[in-house]
Enzyme design. Structure first.
Site, PDB file in Angstrom:
ATOM      1  N   SER A 146      56.943 -12.428 -71.536  1.00  0.00           N
ATOM      2  CA  SER A 146      57.654 -11.816 -70.412  1.00  0.00           C
ATOM      3  C   SER A 146      57.803 -10.324 -70.666  1.00  0.00           C
ATOM      4  CB  SER A 146      59.038 -12.435 -70.264  1.00  0.00           C
ATOM      5  OG  SER A 146      59.828 -11.687 -69.372  1.00  0.00           O
ATOM      6  N   GLY A 147      57.423  -9.515 -69.671  1.00  0.00           N
ATOM      7  CA  GLY A 147      57.487  -8.071 -69.868  1.00  0.00           C
ATOM      8  C   GLY A 147      58.906  -7.537 -69.851  1.00  0.00           C
ATOM      9  N   SER A 148      59.644  -7.845 -68.780  1.00  0.00           N
ATOM     10  CA  SER A 148      61.015  -7.310 -68.681  1.00  0.00           C
ATOM     11  C   SER A 148      61.870  -7.820 -69.837  1.00  0.00           C
ATOM     12  CB  SER A 148      61.633  -7.701 -67.344  1.00  0.00           C
ATOM     13  OG  SER A 148      61.722  -9.124 -67.217  1.00  0.00           O
ATOM     14  N   ASP A 190      61.855 -11.093 -58.742  1.00  0.00           N
ATOM     15  CA  ASP A 190      62.007 -10.283 -59.948  1.00  0.00           C
ATOM     16  C   ASP A 190      62.493  -8.925 -59.476  1.00  0.00           C
ATOM     17  OD1 ASP A 190      59.914  -9.864 -62.887  1.00  0.00           O
ATOM     18  OD2 ASP A 190      61.639  -8.677 -62.224  1.00  0.00           O
ATOM     19  N   GLY A 244      56.402  -7.392 -65.698  1.00  0.00           N
ATOM     20  CA  GLY A 244      55.388  -6.951 -66.659  1.00  0.00           C
ATOM     21  C   GLY A 244      54.198  -7.887 -66.727  1.00  0.00           C
ATOM     22  N   THR A 245      54.459  -9.193 -66.848  1.00  0.00           N
ATOM     23  CA  THR A 245      53.335 -10.125 -66.925  1.00  0.00           C
ATOM     24  C   THR A 245      52.603 -10.193 -65.591  1.00  0.00           C
ATOM     25  OG1 THR A 245      54.921 -11.913 -66.504  1.00  0.00           O
ATOM     26  CG2 THR A 245      54.254 -11.532 -68.797  1.00  0.00           C
TER      27      THR A 245
HETATM   28  O1  LIG Z   1      58.476  -8.841 -66.414  1.00  0.00           O
HETATM   29  C1  LIG Z   1      58.172 -10.023 -66.606  1.00  0.00           C
HETATM   30  O2  LIG Z   1      57.078 -10.397 -67.061  1.00  0.00           O
HETATM   31  C2  LIG Z   1      59.260 -11.063 -66.348  1.00  0.00           C
HETATM   32  N1  LIG Z   1      60.240 -10.687 -65.350  1.00  0.00           N
HETATM   33  C3  LIG Z   1      60.807 -11.954 -64.820  1.00  0.00           C
HETATM   34  C4  LIG Z   1      59.629 -12.883 -64.808  1.00  0.00           C
HETATM   35  C5  LIG Z   1      58.770 -12.449 -66.001  1.00  0.00           C
HETATM   36  O3  LIG Z   1      59.056 -13.302 -67.096  1.00  0.00           O
END
Ligand SMILES: O=C(O)[C@H]1NCC[C@@H]1O
Length: 351
Positions: free
Chosen positions: A91-93, A263, A268-269
């Site tokens: 997960s990016g965030s 989101d 990020g992903t």
């Molecule tokens: O940024 C992301 O990748 C995450 N944000 C919430 C869903 C993902 O896991």
């Protein structure tokens, strides 16, 4: 007060996406990798995820990360990612939130102007470069796991929408991606209910018609999350997207009752999955930045740094960068007499 659990957390967000970080109160979690630790937690301690993410301690938009000792000797820390309906491999965030918490609370030493870390996620090792100034993490850039497209331009039949052209790609989670304009869907955050309704219908239909599994770990399947994307709106950006995370089961008989949440970050992903699709189409090259905006107008900056392969798929290695902020600390408790031992949800907010 009688306590059967006390869980200590640091509250953080990454470009608007809340990512709670558990720093204390977890039981011993066995496993020879963070992926195995995640599997153990999913099978034996999912009450913790529910307690953290549901009311009264959580809310539909919340993600939560359990800090765990790493298993790989090359890693500085490990974390298990928990979301409303799944344990994402990456997960990016949440990587940005975890990095910010690790360094700004002194769990790991901060070096200015640049701190380099290796974090172990269920998806594997992630290289992180944190820009730090006067004790603040001002930018987190991480080298993501390889991203790749599995389906490009596939047409699926979506009840209530008809034929929809989609891509399916891995960016650390399996995404179904669709362009918003042909669907007549505005990507403005105020249109969130419609975005969720359309996205959940597309996700459910794609999971039925185009199920996918990761070539290197078939236990990772999908798509589990939807990326509706569109052209850039703000100067300096290259695109925008609205990512819908499910918050409950989808009933094809009642598509109007879809439950999901946007989101709050550009994801990020999801951005990495989009970059993999663009690269597969020759629309994004190695070394090129992709600045992606989310529903709040905040941005993540992606960049393809290498080409590689994952199983039969041509793939890219992307970096992704953004910033996180700590906005609180908490000690969450559970009274053994509480009628809601795993929290609760009500249809008005949870769909
Ligand atoms: O940024 C992301 O990748 C995450 N944000 C919430 C869903 C993902 O896991």
């Amino acid at each position: 007060m009688r306590l059967s659990r006390m869980i200590t957390t640091i509250e953080a967000h990454a470009e608007g996406e809340p990512g709670r970080v558990i720093t204390g109160g977890l039981p011993p979690i066995p496993g020879d990798s963070v992926f195995e630790k995640m599997q153990w937690m999913q099978a034996n301690a999912d009450d913790i995820r529910q307690l953290m993410l549901r009311e009264p301690r959580g809310h539909p938009a919340l993600c939560c990360n359990a800090l765990v000792p790493p298993c790989d000797p090359r890693a500085d820390a490990g974390f298990i990612i928990m979301e409303q309906t799944e344990y994402p491999p990456m997960s990016g965030s949440n990587t940005i939130c975890v990095t910010t918490v690790l360094l700004e609370t002194g769990i790991l030493p901060m070096r200015e102007p640049l701190t380099e870390l290796t974090l172990e996620t269920p998806a594997g090792l992630i290289g992180v470069r944190a820009t730090c100034e006067a004790g603040k993490v001002t930018r987190v850039e991480f080298r993501n796991v390889p991203a790749f497209a599995v389906h490009l331009g596939a047409v699926i039949e979506v009840p209530g929408l008809g034929p929809v052209t989609v891509d399916v790609a891995w960016g650390g989670m399996f995404y179904v991606l669709a362009e918003a304009a042909p669907l007549g869907v505005s990507l403005d955050g105020a249109n969130g209910t419609e975005i969720v309704r359309v996205s959940e219908a597309i996700r459910h239909a794609t999971a039925e018609q185009l199920p996918v599994a990761h070539p290197e770990n078939p236990a990772i399947t999908g798509p589990t999350i939807t990326n509706l994307w569109g052209p850039p709106q703000a100067p300096g950006t290259h695109g925008r997207g609205a990512i819908t995370l499910s918050t409950g089961p989808f009933d094809p008989a009642r598509p109007d009752r879809a439950s999901g949440i946007l989101d709050r970050s550009p994801c990020g992903t999801g951005t990495c999955a989009k970059m993999a699709v663009m690269h597969a189409r020759g629309q994004l090259e190695v070394g090129q930045d992709y600045v992606n905006a989310g529903p709040l107008g905040t941005t993540f900056t992606g960049r393809i740094i290498e080409e590689t392969r994952v199983g039969p798929h041509p793939a890219i290695i992307p970096t992704l960068a953004g910033q996180g902020w700590i906005h609180g600390t908490a000690n969450w408790t559970l009274d053994p007499g509480d009628p809601f031992q795993t929290g609760y949800t009500v249809g008005d907010m949870w769909g």
